[in-house]
Design a protein around this motif. Structure first.
Motif, PDB file in Angstrom:
ATOM      1  N   LEU A   1      39.535  14.391  45.650  1.00 57.77           N
ATOM      2  CA  LEU A   1      38.311  13.828  46.207  1.00 57.77           C
ATOM      3  C   LEU A   1      37.614  14.840  47.100  1.00 57.77           C
ATOM      4  O   LEU A   1      38.247  15.450  47.967  1.00 57.77           O
ATOM      5  N   TYR A   2      36.317  15.010  46.894  1.00 51.78           N
ATOM      6  CA  TYR A   2      35.549  15.942  47.709  1.00 51.78           C
ATOM      7  C   TYR A   2      34.824  15.186  48.816  1.00 51.78           C
ATOM      8  O   TYR A   2      34.425  14.040  48.648  1.00 51.78           O
ATOM      9  N   GLY A   3      34.640  15.864  49.940  1.00 50.19           N
ATOM     10  CA  GLY A   3      33.919  15.255  51.040  1.00 50.19           C
ATOM     11  C   GLY A   3      33.625  16.258  52.127  1.00 50.19           C
ATOM     12  O   GLY A   3      33.918  17.453  51.987  1.00 50.19           O
ATOM     13  N   THR A   4      33.040  15.768  53.217  1.00 48.82           N
ATOM     14  CA  THR A   4      32.740  16.628  54.362  1.00 48.82           C
ATOM     15  C   THR A   4      33.395  16.052  55.611  1.00 48.82           C
ATOM     16  O   THR A   4      33.483  14.830  55.782  1.00 48.82           O
ATOM     17  N   VAL A   5      33.851  16.946  56.459  1.00 46.04           N
ATOM     18  CA  VAL A   5      34.509  16.532  57.698  1.00 46.04           C
ATOM     19  C   VAL A   5      33.466  15.957  58.652  1.00 46.04           C
ATOM     20  O   VAL A   5      32.442  16.593  58.932  1.00 46.04           O
ATOM     21  N   LYS A   6      33.717  14.751  59.152  1.00 47.78           N
ATOM     22  CA  LYS A   6      32.789  14.102  60.075  1.00 47.78           C
ATOM     23  C   LYS A   6      33.330  14.054  61.498  1.00 47.78           C
ATOM     24  O   LYS A   6      32.571  14.142  62.459  1.00 47.78           O
ATOM     25  N   GLN A   7      34.640  13.909  61.632  1.00 51.45           N
ATOM     26  CA  GLN A   7      35.227  13.860  62.974  1.00 51.45           C
ATOM     27  C   GLN A   7      36.590  14.542  62.956  1.00 51.45           C
ATOM     28  O   GLN A   7      37.298  14.501  61.951  1.00 51.45           O
ATOM     29  N   ILE A   8      36.930  15.147  64.085  1.00 45.58           N
ATOM     30  CA  ILE A   8      38.250  15.757  64.262  1.00 45.58           C
ATOM     31  C   ILE A   8      38.820  15.248  65.571  1.00 45.58           C
ATOM     32  O   ILE A   8      38.221  15.442  66.631  1.00 45.58           O
ATOM     33  N   HIS A   9      39.960  14.568  65.484  1.00 47.33           N
ATOM     34  CA  HIS A   9      40.628  14.051  66.680  1.00 47.33           C
ATOM     35  C   HIS A   9      42.055  14.572  66.698  1.00 47.33           C
ATOM     36  O   HIS A   9      42.899  14.103  65.923  1.00 47.33           O
ATOM     37  N   THR A  10      42.342  15.543  67.542  1.00 43.81           N
ATOM     38  CA  THR A  10      43.690  16.104  67.579  1.00 43.81           C
ATOM     39  C   THR A  10      44.128  16.360  69.009  1.00 43.81           C
ATOM     40  O   THR A  10      43.324  16.482  69.923  1.00 43.81           O
ATOM     41  N   SER A  11      45.455  16.441  69.152  1.00 40.79           N
ATOM     42  CA  SER A  11      46.055  16.845  70.421  1.00 40.79           C
ATOM     43  C   SER A  11      46.494  18.294  70.256  1.00 40.79           C
ATOM     44  O   SER A  11      46.055  18.989  69.348  1.00 40.79           O
ATOM     45  N   ASP A  12      47.401  18.738  71.104  1.00 36.49           N
ATOM     46  CA  ASP A  12      47.890  20.106  70.988  1.00 36.49           C
ATOM     47  C   ASP A  12      48.784  20.296  69.766  1.00 36.49           C
ATOM     48  O   ASP A  12      49.026  21.428  69.342  1.00 36.49           O
ATOM     49  N   VAL A  13      49.282  19.194  69.227  1.00 34.94           N
ATOM     50  CA  VAL A  13      50.227  19.292  68.105  1.00 34.94           C
ATOM     51  C   VAL A  13      49.595  18.829  66.796  1.00 34.94           C
ATOM     52  O   VAL A  13      49.596  19.556  65.800  1.00 34.94           O
ATOM     53  N   ALA A  14      49.053  17.616  66.771  1.00 32.35           N
ATOM     54  CA  ALA A  14      48.526  17.064  65.523  1.00 32.35           C
ATOM     55  C   ALA A  14      47.540  15.955  65.818  1.00 32.35           C
ATOM     56  O   ALA A  14      47.375  15.526  66.963  1.00 32.35           O
ATOM     57  N   GLY A  15      46.876  15.488  64.758  1.00 35.99           N
ATOM     58  CA  GLY A  15      45.918  14.409  64.916  1.00 35.99           C
ATOM     59  C   GLY A  15      45.360  14.006  63.572  1.00 35.99           C
ATOM     60  O   GLY A  15      46.064  14.050  62.567  1.00 35.99           O
TER      61      GLY A  15
END
Length: 262
Positions: free
Chosen positions: A131-145
């Motif tokens: 599936l193709y798409g575009t990144v809309k939001q990024i929510h991460t901590s120092d390790v992962a998200g």
């Protein structure tokens, strides 16, 4: 049938560096161990071959030929490791050019998006869902998200689990085009409240293909995107799935692989 002959020519400082004839000469040198024999093999004079190799060596950042003079085993010429690697790259680029024309007649391949075109040119995976798409939001901590991706239908959003190092390695940012890979056995339909924190999609059963043990189910979103799930045939029977039935799918964010061009 439209099948153009694609000849890859590389110039450096506005001078000819390599073309199909010079690549053929290099391959003949590697095969025969002799510049004179290589020249005969491809049908050029020794002087023409020598001049071509001399020009290549002048323009290349590393020597292309290793020459042994006399000695116990006699003289000879062979390609340097750098030249061997260069020829491998040249052959890859030639194949990519040919593949590019092969997708020209496939209207389903968009040519205005480098990731989608490149994926069809050279990327093959075992994941049934791509599936193709575009990144809309990024929510991460120092390790992962998590990242939220808007699919190509401009309606459906999926959340994918991702580690902080992967965000950096993939150079992810908002509005960047990504490819989401999901193996068919990892797609579930909603049957418990435990699915509430996962990606939930309203779908319609389009097709069910079954053998004695396994079934593949094609589900369509209202936008037309099709997702595939693979389950034991008895599970499909127990869920009473039939063509035309509406249901909900759930996809664990940790089961989504994110790919892109960096």
């Amino acid at each position: 049938m439209f099948s153009p002959e694609i000849l890859l020519t590389l110039n450096i400082q506005q001078q000819l560096f390599t073309d199909p004839r010079r690549i053929a000469l290099l391959k003949a040198i590697e095969q025969t161990g002799s510049l004179s024999q290589a020249a005969k093999q491809i049908g050029v004079s020794y002087k023409t071959a020598w001049d071509a190799i001399n020009e290549i060596n002048k323009l290349a950042p590393n020597p292309f030929l290793i020459t042994a003079i006399g000695g116990k085993n006699g003289g000879g010429t062979k390609l340097s490791p750098y030249a061997v690697r260069f020829i491998q790259l040249y052959d890859l680029l030639t194949q990519l050019q040919q593949n590019a024309f092969n997708i020209l007649s496939d209207d389903k391949v968009p040519l205005d998006d480098i990731l989608k075109a490149t994926a069809r040119l050279s990327l093959q995976t075992s994941a049934r869902n791509q599936l193709y798409g575009t990144v809309k939001q990024i929510h991460t901590s120092d390790v992962a998200g998590f990242i939220t991706v808007l699919l190509s239908d401009n309606q459906t959003e999926l959340t994918a689990y991702i580690t902080q190092p992967s965000i950096g390695r993939l150079k992810l940012s908002t509005d960047k085009t990504v490819l989401l890979l999901i193996k068919a056995p990892l797609i579930e339909w909603v049957n418990t409240k435990e699915n509430a924190n996962e990606n939930l999609l309203s779908v319609t059963v389009e097709k069910i293909t079954t053998d004695e043990k396994w079934s593949e189910i094609a589900f369509s979103l209202s936008s037309g995107i099709v997702l595939y799930a693979s389950k034991l045939a008895k599970e499909v029977e127990q869920a009473a799935l039939t063509v035309g039935k509406q249901t909900k799918l759930c996809i664990n964010p940790q089961h989504i692989i994110v790919a892109t061009l960096v």
